[in-house]
Design an enzyme around this catalytic site. Structure first.
Site, PDB file in Angstrom:
ATOM      1  N   THR A  27      73.802  41.364  47.099  1.00 47.31           N
ATOM      2  CA  THR A  27      74.601  42.563  46.846  1.00 47.31           C
ATOM      3  C   THR A  27      75.627  42.353  45.741  1.00 47.31           C
ATOM      4  O   THR A  27      75.895  43.263  44.952  1.00 47.31           O
ATOM      5  CB  THR A  27      75.329  42.972  48.154  1.00 47.31           C
ATOM      6  OG1 THR A  27      74.337  43.388  49.075  1.00 47.31           O
ATOM      7  CG2 THR A  27      76.304  44.099  47.936  1.00 47.31           C
ATOM      8  N   ASP A  72      67.004  40.045  46.664  1.00 47.35           N
ATOM      9  CA  ASP A  72      67.723  40.379  47.888  1.00 47.35           C
ATOM     10  C   ASP A  72      67.445  39.187  48.805  1.00 47.35           C
ATOM     11  O   ASP A  72      66.300  38.728  48.909  1.00 47.35           O
ATOM     12  CB  ASP A  72      67.130  41.661  48.473  1.00 47.35           C
ATOM     13  CG  ASP A  72      67.867  42.122  49.720  1.00 47.35           C
ATOM     14  OD1 ASP A  72      68.379  43.245  49.710  1.00 47.35           O
ATOM     15  OD2 ASP A  72      67.910  41.359  50.710  1.00 47.35           O
ATOM     16  N   SER A  73      68.464  38.668  49.458  1.00 47.03           N
ATOM     17  CA  SER A  73      68.267  37.400  50.178  1.00 47.03           C
ATOM     18  C   SER A  73      67.326  37.524  51.374  1.00 47.03           C
ATOM     19  O   SER A  73      66.916  36.515  51.938  1.00 47.03           O
ATOM     20  CB  SER A  73      69.604  36.804  50.608  1.00 47.03           C
ATOM     21  OG  SER A  73      70.139  37.486  51.707  1.00 47.03           O
ATOM     22  N   ASP A 105      72.604  38.457  53.840  1.00 41.50           N
ATOM     23  CA  ASP A 105      71.710  38.551  55.004  1.00 41.50           C
ATOM     24  C   ASP A 105      71.207  37.186  55.489  1.00 41.50           C
ATOM     25  O   ASP A 105      71.146  36.946  56.696  1.00 41.50           O
ATOM     26  CB  ASP A 105      70.507  39.453  54.679  1.00 41.50           C
ATOM     27  CG  ASP A 105      70.918  40.921  54.591  1.00 41.50           C
ATOM     28  OD1 ASP A 105      72.041  41.249  55.013  1.00 41.50           O
ATOM     29  OD2 ASP A 105      70.115  41.738  54.096  1.00 41.50           O
ATOM     30  N   CYS A 287      74.195  32.369  73.563  1.00 34.70           N
ATOM     31  CA  CYS A 287      75.616  32.731  73.525  1.00 34.70           C
ATOM     32  C   CYS A 287      76.175  32.537  72.127  1.00 34.70           C
ATOM     33  O   CYS A 287      75.783  31.629  71.401  1.00 34.70           O
ATOM     34  CB  CYS A 287      76.426  31.860  74.485  1.00 34.70           C
ATOM     35  SG  CYS A 287      76.045  32.207  76.187  1.00 34.70           S
TER      36      CYS A 287
HETATM   37  N1  ASP Z   1      70.525  42.680  51.531  1.00 32.17           N
HETATM   38  C1  ASP Z   1      71.563  41.970  50.809  1.00 32.17           C
HETATM   39  C2  ASP Z   1      71.115  40.538  50.620  1.00 32.17           C
HETATM   40  O1  ASP Z   1      71.172  39.769  51.535  1.00 32.17           O
HETATM   41  C3  ASP Z   1      72.849  42.030  51.555  1.00 32.17           C
HETATM   42  C4  ASP Z   1      74.012  41.353  50.881  1.00 32.17           C
HETATM   43  O2  ASP Z   1      73.908  40.637  49.912  1.00 32.17           O
HETATM   44  O3  ASP Z   1      75.143  41.562  51.368  1.00 32.17           O
HETATM   45  O4  ASP Z   1      70.701  40.158  49.550  1.00 32.17           O
END
Ligand code: ASP
Length: 350
Positions: A27, A72-73, A105, A287
Protein backbone atom coordinates in the site's frame (compact mmCIF):
# COMPACT_ATOMS: atom_id res chain seq x y z
CA UNK A 1 17.20 -9.36 -9.31
CA UNK A 2 16.26 -6.92 -12.04
CA UNK A 3 15.75 -3.48 -10.64
CA UNK A 4 14.17 -1.04 -13.02
CA UNK A 5 14.26 2.05 -10.93
CA UNK A 6 17.20 3.13 -8.88
CA UNK A 7 16.83 6.31 -6.91
CA UNK A 8 20.20 7.97 -6.72
CA UNK A 9 21.91 7.93 -3.35
CA UNK A 10 20.92 11.12 -1.59
CA UNK A 11 24.04 12.25 0.23
CA UNK A 12 24.04 14.42 3.29
CA UNK A 13 27.18 15.98 4.62
CA UNK A 14 26.27 15.93 8.29
CA UNK A 15 25.14 12.33 8.43
CA UNK A 16 27.53 9.82 6.94
CA UNK A 17 25.27 6.81 7.53
CA UNK A 18 23.83 5.02 4.54
CA UNK A 19 20.63 2.99 4.28
CA UNK A 20 19.56 0.68 1.45
CA UNK A 21 15.82 0.63 0.81
CA UNK A 22 14.34 -2.40 -0.96
CA UNK A 23 10.88 -1.41 -2.23
CA UNK A 24 8.91 -4.58 -2.91
CA UNK A 25 5.38 -3.11 -3.19
CA UNK A 26 2.45 -2.78 -0.78
CA UNK A 27 0.00 0.00 0.00
CA UNK A 28 2.77 2.45 0.90
CA UNK A 29 3.51 3.20 -2.76
CA UNK A 30 0.18 2.34 -4.33
CA UNK A 31 -1.93 4.49 -6.60
CA UNK A 32 -5.74 4.72 -6.66
CA UNK A 33 -7.36 2.94 -9.64
CA UNK A 34 -10.88 1.77 -10.53
CA UNK A 35 -9.97 -1.66 -9.04
CA UNK A 36 -8.80 -0.10 -5.76
CA UNK A 37 -5.17 0.63 -4.85
CA UNK A 38 -2.56 -0.92 -7.14
CA UNK A 39 1.25 -0.72 -7.25
CA UNK A 40 2.70 1.12 -10.25
CA UNK A 41 6.30 1.30 -11.36
CA UNK A 42 8.02 4.65 -10.74
CA UNK A 43 5.03 6.19 -8.93
CA UNK A 44 6.27 5.97 -5.32
CA UNK A 45 9.84 6.99 -6.09
CA UNK A 46 8.52 10.06 -7.87
CA UNK A 47 6.18 10.88 -4.96
CA UNK A 48 8.85 10.72 -2.25
CA UNK A 49 11.39 12.72 -4.21
CA UNK A 50 9.47 15.90 -3.32
CA UNK A 51 9.48 15.39 0.47
CA UNK A 52 11.90 17.90 2.02
CA UNK A 53 12.28 15.89 5.27
CA UNK A 54 14.05 13.13 3.35
CA UNK A 55 16.74 15.57 2.24
CA UNK A 56 17.31 16.85 5.80
CA UNK A 57 20.88 16.52 7.08
CA UNK A 58 19.47 14.69 10.11
CA UNK A 59 18.46 11.83 7.86
CA UNK A 60 20.88 9.10 6.81
CA UNK A 61 21.72 9.03 3.13
CA UNK A 62 19.67 6.41 1.37
CA UNK A 63 19.32 4.59 -1.89
CA UNK A 64 15.99 3.16 -2.92
CA UNK A 65 15.62 0.28 -5.32
CA UNK A 66 12.24 -0.39 -6.74
CA UNK A 67 11.75 -4.06 -7.62
CA UNK A 68 10.81 -4.76 -11.20
CA UNK A 69 7.62 -6.52 -10.22
CA UNK A 70 5.96 -4.51 -7.44
CA UNK A 71 3.46 -6.66 -5.60
CA UNK A 72 0.57 -6.51 -3.23
CA UNK A 73 2.06 -8.57 -0.41
CA UNK A 74 -0.78 -11.10 -0.62
CA UNK A 75 1.13 -12.34 -3.68
CA UNK A 76 4.43 -12.86 -1.83
CA UNK A 77 6.17 -16.24 -2.13
CA UNK A 78 9.26 -17.85 -0.55
CA UNK A 79 11.01 -17.11 -3.85
CA UNK A 80 10.47 -13.37 -3.16
CA UNK A 81 11.89 -13.80 0.36
CA UNK A 82 14.99 -15.30 -1.21
CA UNK A 83 15.30 -12.39 -3.66
CA UNK A 84 15.06 -9.87 -0.81
CA UNK A 85 17.71 -11.80 1.16
CA UNK A 86 20.02 -11.96 -1.85
CA UNK A 87 19.50 -8.25 -2.47
CA UNK A 88 20.45 -7.41 1.13
CA UNK A 89 23.43 -9.74 1.06
CA UNK A 90 24.77 -8.28 -2.19
CA UNK A 91 24.74 -4.70 -0.79
CA UNK A 92 25.58 -5.64 2.79
CA UNK A 93 29.05 -4.14 3.08
CA UNK A 94 28.09 -0.83 1.45
CA UNK A 95 25.31 0.17 3.87
CA UNK A 96 24.82 0.66 7.61
CA UNK A 97 21.25 -0.59 7.59
CA UNK A 98 18.40 -1.82 5.42
CA UNK A 99 14.73 -0.97 5.07
CA UNK A 100 12.31 -3.29 3.28
CA UNK A 101 9.13 -1.58 2.07
CA UNK A 102 6.40 -4.18 2.00
CA UNK A 103 2.64 -4.61 2.12
CA UNK A 104 1.17 -5.07 5.57
CA UNK A 105 -0.93 -8.18 4.82
CA UNK A 106 1.95 -10.65 4.91
CA UNK A 107 4.57 -8.40 6.50
CA UNK A 108 4.80 -10.54 9.64
CA UNK A 109 5.51 -13.66 7.51
CA UNK A 110 8.24 -11.85 5.56
CA UNK A 111 9.82 -10.34 8.69
CA UNK A 112 9.83 -13.80 10.31
CA UNK A 113 11.20 -15.52 7.20
CA UNK A 114 14.00 -12.94 6.79
CA UNK A 115 14.94 -13.30 10.46
CA UNK A 116 15.74 -16.98 9.83
CA UNK A 117 17.13 -16.70 6.29
CA UNK A 118 19.60 -13.89 7.15
CA UNK A 119 21.99 -15.90 9.30
CA UNK A 120 24.52 -14.00 11.44
CA UNK A 121 22.93 -10.64 10.76
CA UNK A 122 24.94 -7.79 12.25
CA UNK A 123 23.03 -4.75 10.92
CA UNK A 124 19.42 -3.56 11.17
CA UNK A 125 16.90 -4.79 8.62
CA UNK A 126 13.65 -2.90 9.20
CA UNK A 127 10.49 -4.05 7.42
CA UNK A 128 7.77 -1.41 7.15
CA UNK A 129 4.85 -0.20 5.05
CA UNK A 130 1.63 1.69 5.66
CA UNK A 131 -2.12 1.37 5.90
CA UNK A 132 -2.75 4.44 3.70
CA UNK A 133 -0.63 5.13 0.60
CA UNK A 134 2.00 7.85 0.61
CA UNK A 135 0.00 9.81 -1.96
CA UNK A 136 -3.04 10.26 0.33
CA UNK A 137 -3.25 13.16 2.77
CA UNK A 138 -3.90 11.12 5.94
CA UNK A 139 -1.09 8.69 5.16
CA UNK A 140 0.87 6.92 7.88
CA UNK A 141 3.62 6.19 5.32
CA UNK A 142 5.69 9.29 6.03
CA UNK A 143 6.36 8.51 9.67
CA UNK A 144 6.84 4.81 9.04
CA UNK A 145 9.44 5.46 6.33
CA UNK A 146 11.26 8.34 8.04
CA UNK A 147 11.53 6.56 11.40
CA UNK A 148 12.55 3.28 9.77
CA UNK A 149 15.36 5.11 7.94
CA UNK A 150 16.51 6.68 11.21
CA UNK A 151 16.40 3.34 13.04
CA UNK A 152 18.24 1.53 10.24
CA UNK A 153 20.87 4.26 9.82
CA UNK A 154 21.60 5.44 13.32
CA UNK A 155 21.21 2.46 15.67
CA UNK A 156 23.05 -0.80 16.21
CA UNK A 157 20.17 -3.24 15.93
CA UNK A 158 21.59 -6.56 14.72
CA UNK A 159 18.28 -8.12 13.77
CA UNK A 160 15.19 -8.03 11.58
CA UNK A 161 12.62 -5.59 13.01
CA UNK A 162 9.15 -4.60 11.95
CA UNK A 163 8.42 -0.90 12.42
CA UNK A 164 4.87 0.34 12.51
CA UNK A 165 3.08 3.20 14.26
CA UNK A 166 5.72 4.24 16.80
CA UNK A 167 6.93 0.77 17.67
CA UNK A 168 9.79 -1.37 16.46
CA UNK A 169 8.98 -5.01 17.06
CA UNK A 170 11.22 -8.01 16.69
CA UNK A 171 10.20 -9.19 13.20
CA UNK A 172 9.48 -12.77 14.21
CA UNK A 173 7.35 -11.68 17.19
CA UNK A 174 5.03 -9.32 15.34
CA UNK A 175 1.52 -10.01 14.03
CA UNK A 176 -0.93 -7.96 11.98
CA UNK A 177 -3.91 -7.66 14.26
CA UNK A 178 -5.88 -4.75 12.83
CA UNK A 179 -6.98 -4.72 9.19
CA UNK A 180 -7.45 -0.97 9.01
CA UNK A 181 -6.17 0.82 12.14
CA UNK A 182 -2.81 2.59 12.16
CA UNK A 183 -1.74 0.51 15.18
CA UNK A 184 -1.94 -2.51 12.93
CA UNK A 185 0.82 -4.66 14.43
CA UNK A 186 1.44 -6.00 17.89
CA UNK A 187 3.93 -8.30 19.53
CA UNK A 188 1.87 -10.32 21.99
CA UNK A 189 4.67 -12.24 23.69
CA UNK A 190 7.65 -9.91 23.55
CA UNK A 191 8.06 -6.19 24.30
CA UNK A 192 8.75 -3.70 21.52
CA UNK A 193 12.50 -3.42 20.92
CA UNK A 194 12.18 0.33 20.35
CA UNK A 195 9.55 2.89 21.27
CA UNK A 196 9.14 6.10 19.38
CA UNK A 197 7.70 9.23 20.97
CA UNK A 198 9.37 12.59 21.30
CA UNK A 199 12.52 10.47 21.60
CA UNK A 200 13.52 7.20 20.01
CA UNK A 201 14.24 4.70 22.79
CA UNK A 202 15.88 1.45 21.77
CA UNK A 203 15.57 -1.17 24.51
CA UNK A 204 19.11 -2.41 24.11
CA UNK A 205 18.81 -5.11 26.74
CA UNK A 206 16.24 -6.85 24.51
CA UNK A 207 18.35 -6.92 21.35
CA UNK A 208 20.01 -10.01 19.96
CA UNK A 209 23.78 -10.16 20.35
CA UNK A 210 25.86 -9.15 17.39
CA UNK A 211 27.33 -12.21 15.64
CA UNK A 212 31.06 -12.56 15.03
CA UNK A 213 30.65 -14.16 11.59
CA UNK A 214 29.67 -12.50 8.36
CA UNK A 215 26.10 -12.64 7.05
CA UNK A 216 25.10 -15.66 5.01
CA UNK A 217 21.72 -16.51 3.64
CA UNK A 218 19.74 -19.69 3.44
CA UNK A 219 16.96 -20.24 0.97
CA UNK A 220 13.51 -21.40 2.01
CA UNK A 221 12.34 -23.88 -0.62
CA UNK A 222 8.61 -23.94 -1.39
CA UNK A 223 7.45 -25.44 1.89
CA UNK A 224 5.59 -28.69 2.20
CA UNK A 225 4.14 -27.32 5.38
CA UNK A 226 0.61 -26.35 6.28
CA UNK A 227 -1.22 -24.66 9.13
CA UNK A 228 -4.43 -26.28 10.39
CA UNK A 229 -6.64 -24.79 13.04
CA UNK A 230 -8.72 -27.08 15.27
CA UNK A 231 -12.37 -26.28 15.93
CA UNK A 232 -15.16 -28.14 17.75
CA UNK A 233 -16.27 -30.93 15.40
CA UNK A 234 -12.97 -30.94 13.46
CA UNK A 235 -13.22 -33.89 11.02
CA UNK A 236 -10.20 -36.12 11.73
CA UNK A 237 -10.61 -37.69 8.22
CA UNK A 238 -9.33 -34.40 6.85
CA UNK A 239 -5.93 -35.28 8.27
CA UNK A 240 -5.92 -38.54 6.28
CA UNK A 241 -5.90 -36.51 3.08
CA UNK A 242 -3.33 -34.08 4.45
CA UNK A 243 -0.93 -36.83 5.48
CA UNK A 244 -1.41 -38.83 2.27
CA UNK A 245 0.25 -35.94 0.40
CA UNK A 246 4.04 -35.50 0.66
CA UNK A 247 3.76 -33.08 3.55
CA UNK A 248 6.80 -32.62 5.80
CA UNK A 249 5.47 -30.29 8.47
CA UNK A 250 2.20 -29.35 10.14
CA UNK A 251 1.56 -26.35 12.36
CA UNK A 252 -1.43 -27.40 14.43
CA UNK A 253 -3.33 -24.48 15.96
CA UNK A 254 -4.76 -25.79 19.20
CA UNK A 255 -6.84 -24.47 22.07
CA UNK A 256 -5.50 -22.61 25.10
CA UNK A 257 -2.21 -23.98 26.42
CA UNK A 258 -1.96 -26.39 23.49
CA UNK A 259 -4.95 -28.66 24.01
CA UNK A 260 -6.90 -30.84 21.55
CA UNK A 261 -9.72 -33.37 22.00
CA UNK A 262 -8.47 -36.44 23.85
CA UNK A 263 -11.71 -38.29 23.08
CA UNK A 264 -11.03 -38.37 19.34
CA UNK A 265 -8.94 -41.52 18.92
CA UNK A 266 -8.78 -41.17 15.15
CA UNK A 267 -7.32 -37.68 15.39
CA UNK A 268 -4.62 -38.73 17.85
CA UNK A 269 -3.83 -41.94 15.92
CA UNK A 270 -3.40 -40.05 12.65
CA UNK A 271 -1.14 -37.48 14.30
CA UNK A 272 0.88 -40.25 15.95
CA UNK A 273 1.32 -42.21 12.69
CA UNK A 274 2.34 -39.11 10.74
CA UNK A 275 4.83 -38.12 13.41
CA UNK A 276 6.36 -41.63 13.35
CA UNK A 277 6.67 -41.34 9.58
CA UNK A 278 8.74 -38.17 9.96
CA UNK A 279 6.19 -35.36 9.67
CA UNK A 280 7.19 -32.58 12.09
CA UNK A 281 4.01 -31.52 13.90
CA UNK A 282 4.27 -28.32 15.91
CA UNK A 283 1.70 -27.22 18.45
CA UNK A 284 0.86 -23.52 18.33
CA UNK A 285 -1.86 -21.95 20.46
CA UNK A 286 -4.86 -20.21 18.91
CA UNK A 287 -4.66 -17.71 21.77
CA UNK A 288 -3.41 -14.24 21.04
CA UNK A 289 -0.95 -14.35 23.95
CA UNK A 290 0.80 -16.99 26.04
CA UNK A 291 2.61 -20.24 25.53
CA UNK A 292 1.95 -23.91 24.80
CA UNK A 293 2.41 -26.30 27.69
CA UNK A 294 1.07 -29.76 26.86
CA UNK A 295 1.66 -31.10 30.35
CA UNK A 296 -1.14 -29.12 31.98
CA UNK A 297 -4.21 -31.11 30.85
CA UNK A 298 -5.14 -34.59 29.69
CA UNK A 299 -6.10 -32.91 26.41
CA UNK A 300 -2.51 -31.78 25.99
CA UNK A 301 -0.94 -35.10 26.98
CA UNK A 302 -2.70 -36.82 24.08
CA UNK A 303 -0.74 -34.65 21.66
CA UNK A 304 2.54 -35.14 23.51
CA UNK A 305 2.06 -38.92 23.33
CA UNK A 306 1.37 -38.60 19.60
CA UNK A 307 4.83 -37.01 19.13
CA UNK A 308 3.62 -33.43 18.64
CA UNK A 309 6.28 -30.88 19.68
CA UNK A 310 5.70 -27.56 21.41
CA UNK A 311 5.82 -24.25 19.56
CA UNK A 312 5.95 -22.50 22.97
CA UNK A 313 5.01 -18.82 22.49
CA UNK A 314 5.94 -18.51 18.82
CA UNK A 315 3.53 -16.70 16.54
CA UNK A 316 1.98 -18.84 13.78
CA UNK A 317 3.98 -16.78 11.25
CA UNK A 318 7.26 -17.48 13.04
CA UNK A 319 6.38 -21.16 13.51
CA UNK A 320 5.54 -21.67 9.85
CA UNK A 321 8.59 -19.83 8.50
CA UNK A 322 10.98 -21.40 11.02
CA UNK A 323 9.71 -24.87 10.17
CA UNK A 324 10.02 -24.15 6.44
CA UNK A 325 13.53 -22.76 6.97
CA UNK A 326 14.66 -25.83 8.92
CA UNK A 327 13.04 -28.22 6.44
CA UNK A 328 15.02 -26.44 3.69
CA UNK A 329 18.29 -27.07 5.53
CA UNK A 330 20.19 -30.34 5.65
CA UNK A 331 19.05 -31.08 9.22
CA UNK A 332 17.57 -34.48 10.01
CA UNK A 333 13.99 -34.73 11.29
CA UNK A 334 15.29 -35.20 14.84
CA UNK A 335 17.51 -32.11 14.54
CA UNK A 336 14.59 -30.10 13.15
CA UNK A 337 12.42 -31.14 16.10
CA UNK A 338 15.15 -30.06 18.51
CA UNK A 339 15.78 -26.73 16.79
CA UNK A 340 12.08 -25.95 16.56
CA UNK A 341 12.05 -25.97 20.36
CA UNK A 342 15.19 -23.85 20.72
CA UNK A 343 15.44 -20.11 20.55
CA UNK A 344 17.29 -19.40 17.28
CA UNK A 345 16.56 -15.69 16.63
CA UNK A 346 14.70 -14.49 19.69
CA UNK A 347 11.43 -15.93 18.32
CA UNK A 348 10.61 -18.10 21.32
CA UNK A 349 10.71 -18.07 25.11
CA UNK A 350 11.11 -21.45 26.81
N1 ASP B 1 -2.89 -5.48 0.42
C1 ASP B 1 -1.81 -4.62 0.84
C2 ASP B 1 -0.53 -5.43 0.85
O1 ASP B 1 -0.32 -6.20 1.74
C3 ASP B 1 -2.08 -4.05 2.19
C4 ASP B 1 -1.03 -3.11 2.71
O2 ASP B 1 0.06 -2.96 2.20
O3 ASP B 1 -1.32 -2.46 3.74
O4 ASP B 1 0.28 -5.31 -0.04
Amino acid sequence: MLLLYSFKLIKHFMNSKKVYVAYTGGTIGMKPSDKGFIPESGYFSQQISSLPELASPDMPAFEIHEYDNLIDSSNITPEDWYRISQDIESRFDEFDGFVVLHGTDTMAYTASALSFMLEDLSKPVIVTGSQIPWSQIRTDARDNLITSLLLAGNYDIPEVGLYFHNRLYRGNRARKLDASGFHAFQSPNFPAIAEVGTKITVNEELLLTEPAQRLKIQKISPPKVIILSLFPGFPAELLENVFSSDIQGLVLMTYGMGNAPCNDKKLLDLLGQASKQGVVIVNCTQCYKGSVDMSGYETGHGLLDAGVISGFDMTPEATLTKLSYLLSSDCTVEEIKQKMQLNLRGELTN
